[in-house]
Design a protein around this motif. Structure first.
Motif, short mmCIF file in Angstrom:
data_model
loop_
_atom_site.label_atom_id
_atom_site.label_comp_id
_atom_site.label_asym_id
_atom_site.label_seq_id
_atom_site.Cartn_x
_atom_site.Cartn_y
_atom_site.Cartn_z
N SER A 18 68.23 100.09 111.26
CA SER A 18 68.87 99.32 112.31
C SER A 18 69.80 98.27 111.72
O SER A 18 69.47 97.62 110.73
CB SER A 18 67.83 98.63 113.19
N TYR A 49 71.10 96.03 113.94
CA TYR A 49 71.13 95.13 115.07
C TYR A 49 71.01 93.68 114.60
O TYR A 49 70.08 93.33 113.87
CB TYR A 49 69.98 95.47 116.03
N VAL A 61 74.51 91.89 121.59
CA VAL A 61 75.30 93.04 122.05
C VAL A 61 76.47 92.47 122.84
O VAL A 61 76.35 92.14 124.01
CB VAL A 61 74.46 94.02 122.89
N ARG A 87 73.46 100.26 119.50
CA ARG A 87 72.06 99.87 119.59
C ARG A 87 71.25 100.94 120.32
O ARG A 87 70.10 101.22 119.95
CB ARG A 87 71.93 98.52 120.30
N LEU A 106 67.63 96.45 126.63
CA LEU A 106 68.99 96.40 126.07
C LEU A 106 70.02 96.17 127.16
O LEU A 106 70.95 95.37 127.00
CB LEU A 106 69.28 97.70 125.33
#
Length: 250
Positions: A148, A150, A154, A163, A184
């Motif tokens: 990931s 992330y 976002v 993501r 998310l």
């Protein structure tokens, strides 16, 4: 053999001893193999920097191979190629002609990018073959969603998509993925990005060939860890990520 053969005769010896492991060729079979290597001489020994791109030929996964070809061929004096379009050697059915063809095109490549997105198909055989000592240090593995990236935010639809792909690979089943996607989407909405569960799920399925929750087998992840320790493994989520990751291939 742990070094690249320097001429056609060394290549023949490599195929016989390292690949066929003692299978004998009759004079006509040996001549056919030598003729194939001579026909491919300009390709195998040419002046270009060569990139032998490996991965799944299924759609939509082949699109990523085509992206890699385009990206690498845009380099100066570069030639990136796939195995399937290359001519087949004229060998009898008793011999593993595809295996021989693979190694003949791999041993002279300057770099071997391998793009992974799932657990099935010919890409797995290629993954195993690329572990050969003469190929290992020139092989670069690009597993999708393996790690990931992330960073806790976002801030665009592209970031949501990236993501979402990562969550799909990391989820423990569809229910867990649905819960993660809902969270998310809430984060995206807090940042003023409008996206629905249906839209995000459709994007993931389209990208992953209908696989909503893909995964890598334990055997595959064990091999990926090897490349990771060698500094030759680069995870990606979106096609833009893949373009960026390919810059790690010299």
């Amino acid at each position: 053999m742990e070094t690249v053969p320097e001429n056609i005769h060394e290549t023949e010896e490599f195929i016989l001893t390292d690949i066929l492991h003692g299978i004998e060729l009759d004079p006509q079979e040996s001549l056919s193999l030598l003729s194939y290597m001579q026909e491919r001489h300009e390709h195998l020994f040419g002046p270009f920097t060569t990139y032998f791109v490996l991965g799944s030929y299924e759609r939509p996964f082949k699109y990523r191979l085509e992206l890699a070809l385009s990206e690498l061929n845009s380099r100066l004096h570069a030639y990136a190629y796939l195995l399937a379009p290359q001519p087949d050697p004229d060998l009898p059915e008793r011999l593993p002609a595809l295996k021989i063809k693979f190694y003949l095109h791999a041993i002279y490549a300057d770099a071997i990018p391998l793009i992974l997105e799932h657990n099935t198909g010919g890409a797995l055989a290629e993954f195993g073959r690329a572990d050969h000592p003469v190929l290992l240090e020139r092989t670069y593995v690009f597993p999708r969603g393996y790690k990931s990236h992330y960073d806790g935010s976002v801030d665009s639809l592209d970031a949501v998509h990236a993501r979402g792909i990562e969550l799909a690979y990391q989820a423990d089943g569809e229910n867990a993925l649905c819960d993660a996607l809902e969270q998310l989407i809430e984060e995206a909405e807090d940042n003023g990005i409008s996206v629905t569960t249906a839209d995000l799920t459709a994007y993931i399925e389209q990208e992953l060939g209908g696989r909503l929750v893909p995964s890598y087998s334990g055997v595959l992840t064990d091999g990926i860890k090897h490349y990771e320790q060698l500094g030759q493994c680069f995870s990606w989520a979106t096609e833009e990520d893949l373009r960026t990751s390919l810059t790690n291939v010299p």
